[in-house]
Design a protein around this motif. Structure first.
Motif, PDB file in Angstrom:
ATOM      1  N   ILE A   1      37.870  36.840  39.742  1.00 58.11           N
ATOM      2  CA  ILE A   1      39.169  37.187  39.179  1.00 58.11           C
ATOM      3  C   ILE A   1      40.281  36.505  39.974  1.00 58.11           C
ATOM      4  O   ILE A   1      41.247  35.979  39.401  1.00 58.11           O
ATOM      5  CB  ILE A   1      39.376  38.719  39.176  1.00 58.11           C
ATOM      6  N   THR A   2      40.117  36.462  41.301  1.00 64.70           N
ATOM      7  CA  THR A   2      41.130  35.826  42.147  1.00 64.70           C
ATOM      8  C   THR A   2      41.260  34.337  41.834  1.00 64.70           C
ATOM      9  O   THR A   2      42.376  33.836  41.626  1.00 64.70           O
ATOM     10  CB  THR A   2      40.780  36.009  43.637  1.00 64.70           C
ATOM     11  N   LEU A  14      40.333  32.822  39.164  1.00 67.54           N
ATOM     12  CA  LEU A  14      40.796  32.655  37.789  1.00 67.54           C
ATOM     13  C   LEU A  14      42.306  32.786  37.703  1.00 67.54           C
ATOM     14  O   LEU A  14      42.978  31.968  37.066  1.00 67.54           O
ATOM     15  CB  LEU A  14      40.119  33.698  36.886  1.00 67.54           C
ATOM     16  N   VAL A  15      42.856  33.805  38.355  1.00 63.78           N
ATOM     17  CA  VAL A  15      44.311  34.020  38.330  1.00 63.78           C
ATOM     18  C   VAL A  15      45.037  32.846  38.975  1.00 63.78           C
ATOM     19  O   VAL A  15      46.039  32.343  38.444  1.00 63.78           O
ATOM     20  CB  VAL A  15      44.674  35.344  39.042  1.00 63.78           C
ATOM     21  N   VAL A  16      44.521  32.382  40.120  1.00 62.84           N
ATOM     22  CA  VAL A  16      45.139  31.225  40.789  1.00 62.84           C
ATOM     23  C   VAL A  16      45.039  29.999  39.905  1.00 62.84           C
ATOM     24  O   VAL A  16      46.001  29.224  39.761  1.00 62.84           O
ATOM     25  CB  VAL A  16      44.468  30.966  42.155  1.00 62.84           C
ATOM     26  N   VAL A  74      44.811  29.827  36.611  1.00 63.26           N
ATOM     27  CA  VAL A  74      45.741  29.949  35.487  1.00 63.26           C
ATOM     28  C   VAL A  74      47.160  29.631  35.938  1.00 63.26           C
ATOM     29  O   VAL A  74      47.919  28.931  35.253  1.00 63.26           O
ATOM     30  CB  VAL A  74      45.673  31.362  34.877  1.00 63.26           C
ATOM     31  N   ALA A  75      47.548  30.137  37.105  1.00 61.88           N
ATOM     32  CA  ALA A  75      48.887  29.877  37.639  1.00 61.88           C
ATOM     33  C   ALA A  75      49.110  28.392  37.870  1.00 61.88           C
ATOM     34  O   ALA A  75      50.249  27.902  37.764  1.00 61.88           O
ATOM     35  CB  ALA A  75      49.092  30.655  38.940  1.00 61.88           C
TER      36      ALA A  75
END
Length: 236
Positions: free
Chosen positions: A175-176, A178-180, A182-183
């Motif tokens: 999740i970490t 993935l979020v990075v 996407v950003a």
């Protein structure tokens, strides 16, 4: 050597001692197939796997090819293994290098297309190839990939003095990244969801069929597993 024994602190590189040639060939072939699957997922432009959302995001930010980002990330993660006291195998080193090379070699071979009739099969085929590659690579038993080793290490050592499960470690890490990713503008889409939901069941289908017989393989033959069984999801 039991699966649990592979997580104990130890120096040196795990090397195959039984059916070595067969297992190395299986490992390399699996990593090549895995790399082709990753390329298909990325080039379908329908969303990549969570780690590859991160890789493509960093690539867009830096202008460096995705393959080199995959290699650099793998090497950086191996450095994190040191405080986690994880022991790499020959397959761990091959994993850190081969997948990235394959992605950079195969990416230019696929033409860009806007046609969903082509992109959807590319995405689905990519997920299946990653699962087959994972089954072959993990089944060779030459050590977990840099990303899986990070997760098993975190599960064993814990975070802030608190033990966590492998599932929680994997979920938190993915999740970490993935979020990075996407950003950073990484390649996220329906393919990301299809991969997340489908890769585990598919690996469970292919792994038993591609695993080296544990009764005749010794040495690092269980290095791709954990006390809870095969490393969940893909073999990275």
């Amino acid at each position: 050597m039991t699966a649990a024994a592979t997580s104990r602190p130890s120096a040196g590189l795990l090397l195959p001692r039984d059916r070595a040639v067969e297992r190395i060939v299986r490992c390399v072939v699996g990593l090549v197939v895995f790399g082709v699957g990753i390329t298909l997922l990325i080039r379908s432009d329908l969303g990549a796997a969570p780690w590859d959302v991160f890789h493509t995001g960093v690539g867009r930010l830096t202008g460096i090819s995705t393959g080199w980002i995959i290699i650099a990330t793998g090497i950086a993660l191996l450095l994190l293994w040191i405080p986690l006291r994880e022991r790499p195998g020959l397959g761990t080193i091959l994993n850190a290098v081969v997948i990235g090379i394959v992605v950079d070699i195969t990416s230019p071979l696929l033409a860009d297309t806007d046609r969903l009739v082509l992109r959807v099969p590319m995405m689905l085929g990519g997920v299946v190839l990653v699962a087959i590659g994972s089954g072959s690579y993990i089944g060779a038993g030459l050590g977990p990939g840099p990303r899986d080793g990070l997760m098993t290490g975190l599960a064993r050592v814990g975070i802030a003095g608190r033990r966590i499960s492998i599932r929680a470690a994997r979920t938190g890490v993915e999740i970490t990244v993935l979020v990075v990713g996407v950003a950073l503008g990484g390649a996220i889409g329906i393919g990301t969801a299809v991969f997340a939901l489908g890769i585990g069941p598919l690996v469970q289908v292919f792994l038993p069929r591609l695993r080296v017989d544990p009764e005749t393989a010794t040495g690092a033959s269980t290095a791709g597993t954990t006390p809870d069984g095969p490393l969940p999801g893909r073999g990275r």
